[in-house]
Design an enzyme around this catalytic site. Structure first.
Site, PDB file in Angstrom:
ATOM      1  N   CYS A  85       0.841  -1.200   0.000  1.00 36.84           N
ATOM      2  CA  CYS A  85       0.000   0.000   0.000  1.00 36.84           C
ATOM      3  C   CYS A  85       0.880   1.256   0.000  1.00 36.84           C
ATOM      4  O   CYS A  85       1.601   1.487  -0.963  1.00 36.84           O
ATOM      5  CB  CYS A  85      -0.989  -0.036   1.165  1.00 36.84           C
ATOM      6  SG  CYS A  85      -2.353   1.151   0.979  1.00 36.84           S
ATOM      7  N   HIS A 210      -3.843  -4.502  -0.194  1.00 34.94           N
ATOM      8  CA  HIS A 210      -3.405  -5.155   1.037  1.00 34.94           C
ATOM      9  C   HIS A 210      -3.525  -6.675   0.872  1.00 34.94           C
ATOM     10  O   HIS A 210      -4.622  -7.224   1.000  1.00 34.94           O
ATOM     11  CB  HIS A 210      -4.268  -4.712   2.215  1.00 34.94           C
ATOM     12  CG  HIS A 210      -4.039  -3.305   2.642  1.00 34.94           C
ATOM     13  ND1 HIS A 210      -3.062  -2.952   3.544  1.00 34.94           N
ATOM     14  CD2 HIS A 210      -4.654  -2.149   2.283  1.00 34.94           C
ATOM     15  CE1 HIS A 210      -3.077  -1.647   3.733  1.00 34.94           C
ATOM     16  NE2 HIS A 210      -4.036  -1.133   2.970  1.00 34.94           N
ATOM     17  N   GLU A 212      -2.686  -8.958   2.888  1.00 38.16           N
ATOM     18  CA  GLU A 212      -3.085  -9.562   4.162  1.00 38.16           C
ATOM     19  C   GLU A 212      -4.583  -9.462   4.398  1.00 38.16           C
ATOM     20  O   GLU A 212      -5.114 -10.104   5.311  1.00 38.16           O
ATOM     21  CB  GLU A 212      -2.307  -8.919   5.312  1.00 38.16           C
ATOM     22  CG  GLU A 212      -2.769  -7.532   5.735  1.00 38.16           C
ATOM     23  CD  GLU A 212      -2.278  -6.407   4.829  1.00 38.16           C
ATOM     24  OE1 GLU A 212      -2.537  -5.235   5.182  1.00 38.16           O
ATOM     25  OE2 GLU A 212      -1.649  -6.687   3.786  1.00 38.16           O
TER      26      GLU A 212
END
Length: 233
Positions: A85, A210, A212
């Site tokens: 990001c 992102h 994750e």
């Protein structure tokens, strides 16, 4: 899905603006042993370095100042460096996002030559939510991504099958690399922007989204990173 067990030693840079908990959990799920570090000296023993980030570019570069020389040195030595990001945007040369209007472009790490620019004023910003990835060229980070089962949220909160691989975005600026070969994947949000970038050597790369927070597609990307760190030892 890549299920190779790995034991990569990964340092996540703690400079005060990262989404550290979820990034750490994601990397651990991907097979990494993770160290959160505020000390650039920890980079030497690591197999890879992750530069996460949320927030404004200028603040990110100010906070990461003590790490700057070490990050550039490690990247130039060939160590895998993964920006997420804001961390991806910090890999570029400059950004239009400055602290004050008229301040001028803010300087990044210049590891992937290019500039971060703001979405058009007629676009809703931030660009937030799930959007599709379009892989443009081969790179270890996106290996097998087009074969990962994918789904995206419906309006009612359930998830439905889709044709492409979706990832989770939150950003108002996007990367414009100088070299088209730096673009690994793109995403359409009124303009086709670079959602995955990499340097010429291939060891410095980043995702605007992102991983994750991006389900199985994101986990595959994190596993690819961990495997790449092991392969580059």
């Amino acid at each position: 899905m890549n299920t190779r067990q790995t034991a990569a030693e990964v340092v996540v840079v703690d400079y005060g603006l990262g989404n550290l908990r979820s990034v750490t959990r994601g990397l651990e799920r991907a097979g990494a042993s993770v160290t959160l570090s505020e000390d650039p000296a920890d980079f030497d023993a690591a197999d890879g370095i992750v530069l996460p980030g949320v927030g404004a570019f200028s603040e990110g570069m100010d906070n990461a100042g003590p790490f700057r020389d070490a990050l550039v040195e490690q990247a130039e030595a060939g160590k895998p460096l993964f920006g997420i990001c804001l961390g991806m945007q910090m890999l570029l040369t400059t950004s239009e996002e400055a602290d004050h209007a008229g301040q001028g472009d803010a300087e990044g790490l210049d590891l992937v030559p290019g500039k971060n620019v703001r979405f058009s004023r007629d676009q809703t910003v931030p660009h937030m939510g799930w959007n599709e990835l379009h892989v443009q060229r081969d790179h270890p980070l996106v290996e097998g991504v087009d074969s990962v089962g994918s789904s995206t949220p419906r309006a009612d909160g359930t998830r439905g099958s889709v044709d492409g691989q979706y990832a989770y975005f939150v950003h108002s600026y996007y990367a414009v690399p100088d070299d088209e070969e730096s673009v690994v994947a793109t995403t359409d949000y009124g303009v086709d922007f670079a959602s995955v970038v990499a340097n010429e050597a291939g060891n410095v790369f980043g995702t605007q989204f992102h991983p994750e927070k991006s389900g199985e597609t994101g986990l595959r990307i994190l596993r690819n990173y961990v495997d790449y760190c092991v392969d580059q030892r």
